[in-house]
Scaffold this motif. Structure first.
Motif, PDB file in Angstrom:
ATOM      1  N   ALA A 273      39.710  39.789  31.424  1.00 16.14           N
ATOM      2  CA  ALA A 273      39.731  39.045  30.164  1.00 16.14           C
ATOM      3  C   ALA A 273      40.770  37.929  30.189  1.00 16.14           C
ATOM      4  O   ALA A 273      40.492  36.797  29.764  1.00 16.14           O
ATOM      5  CB  ALA A 273      40.011  40.001  29.000  1.00 16.14           C
ATOM      6  N   VAL A 274      41.966  38.229  30.696  1.00 12.78           N
ATOM      7  CA  VAL A 274      43.015  37.215  30.762  1.00 12.78           C
ATOM      8  C   VAL A 274      42.594  36.100  31.722  1.00 12.78           C
ATOM      9  O   VAL A 274      42.823  34.916  31.455  1.00 12.78           O
ATOM     10  CB  VAL A 274      44.365  37.849  31.184  1.00 12.78           C
ATOM     11  N   GLY A 275      41.963  36.478  32.820  1.00  7.28           N
ATOM     12  CA  GLY A 275      41.495  35.475  33.775  1.00  7.28           C
ATOM     13  C   GLY A 275      40.479  34.533  33.162  1.00  7.28           C
ATOM     14  O   GLY A 275      40.539  33.310  33.358  1.00  7.28           O
ATOM     15  N   LYS A 276      39.543  35.097  32.399  1.00  6.94           N
ATOM     16  CA  LYS A 276      38.540  34.259  31.738  1.00  6.94           C
ATOM     17  C   LYS A 276      39.206  33.330  30.725  1.00  6.94           C
ATOM     18  O   LYS A 276      38.832  32.158  30.600  1.00  6.94           O
ATOM     19  CB  LYS A 276      37.488  35.131  31.044  1.00  6.94           C
ATOM     20  N   ALA A 277      40.199  33.866  30.003  1.00  8.47           N
ATOM     21  CA  ALA A 277      40.901  33.043  29.017  1.00  8.47           C
ATOM     22  C   ALA A 277      41.653  31.902  29.700  1.00  8.47           C
ATOM     23  O   ALA A 277      41.625  30.758  29.225  1.00  8.47           O
ATOM     24  CB  ALA A 277      41.867  33.910  28.208  1.00  8.47           C
ATOM     25  N   LYS A 278      42.320  32.214  30.816  1.00  6.69           N
ATOM     26  CA  LYS A 278      43.038  31.171  31.552  1.00  6.69           C
ATOM     27  C   LYS A 278      42.078  30.078  32.019  1.00  6.69           C
ATOM     28  O   LYS A 278      42.405  28.891  31.962  1.00  6.69           O
ATOM     29  CB  LYS A 278      43.740  31.755  32.776  1.00  6.69           C
TER      30      LYS A 278
ATOM     31  N   GLU B 234      43.876  29.856  38.827  1.00  6.42           N
ATOM     32  CA  GLU B 234      44.600  31.101  38.572  1.00  6.42           C
ATOM     33  C   GLU B 234      43.728  32.070  37.771  1.00  6.42           C
ATOM     34  O   GLU B 234      43.713  33.266  38.036  1.00  6.42           O
ATOM     35  CB  GLU B 234      45.889  30.826  37.797  1.00  6.42           C
ATOM     36  N   GLY B 235      43.028  31.526  36.798  1.00  9.78           N
ATOM     37  CA  GLY B 235      42.156  32.361  35.980  1.00  9.78           C
ATOM     38  C   GLY B 235      41.037  32.981  36.789  1.00  9.78           C
ATOM     39  O   GLY B 235      40.717  34.155  36.627  1.00  9.78           O
ATOM     40  N   ALA B 236      40.454  32.194  37.673  1.00 10.33           N
ATOM     41  CA  ALA B 236      39.368  32.706  38.513  1.00 10.33           C
ATOM     42  C   ALA B 236      39.872  33.827  39.416  1.00 10.33           C
ATOM     43  O   ALA B 236      39.218  34.863  39.582  1.00 10.33           O
ATOM     44  CB  ALA B 236      38.767  31.580  39.350  1.00 10.33           C
ATOM     45  N   ILE B 237      41.055  33.629  39.991  1.00  6.38           N
ATOM     46  CA  ILE B 237      41.642  34.660  40.860  1.00  6.38           C
ATOM     47  C   ILE B 237      41.928  35.930  40.070  1.00  6.38           C
ATOM     48  O   ILE B 237      41.628  37.043  40.516  1.00  6.38           O
ATOM     49  CB  ILE B 237      42.925  34.121  41.537  1.00  6.38           C
ATOM     50  N   GLN B 238      42.492  35.788  38.881  1.00  7.46           N
ATOM     51  CA  GLN B 238      42.819  36.952  38.066  1.00  7.46           C
ATOM     52  C   GLN B 238      41.550  37.678  37.619  1.00  7.46           C
ATOM     53  O   GLN B 238      41.510  38.907  37.573  1.00  7.46           O
ATOM     54  CB  GLN B 238      43.660  36.546  36.858  1.00  7.46           C
TER      55      GLN B 238
END
Length: 71
Positions: free
Chosen positions: A15-20, A35-39
């Protein structure tokens, strides 16, 4: 870490990755999108690990139950 904890951490990271990624896209930041894609991928991996742990435990429990029936 147990399977449930892995699944919860995985869902949170996803969820945090998608938000980033969304914020990165909105502000034009390729770095934040990356960074978001990696997370997000990390979160999916954590969830998969939780699923694998759960499946392994279930298989062991079934094998133990079958062995106990034969005794």
């Amino acid at each position: 870490m147990g399977s449930t904890a892995d699944k919860v951490k995985g869902a949170a990271n996803e969820a945090v990755g998608k938000a980033k990624q969304g914020v990165g896209e909105a502000v034009g930041s390729d770095r934040l999108q990356g960074e978001g894609a990696i997370q997000e991928v990390k979160g999916k991996g954590q969830q998969a690990l939780g699923d694998a742990k759960e499946a392994t435990k279930e298989a062991i429990d079934k094998a133990a139950a079958a062995a106990n029936k034969k005794l």
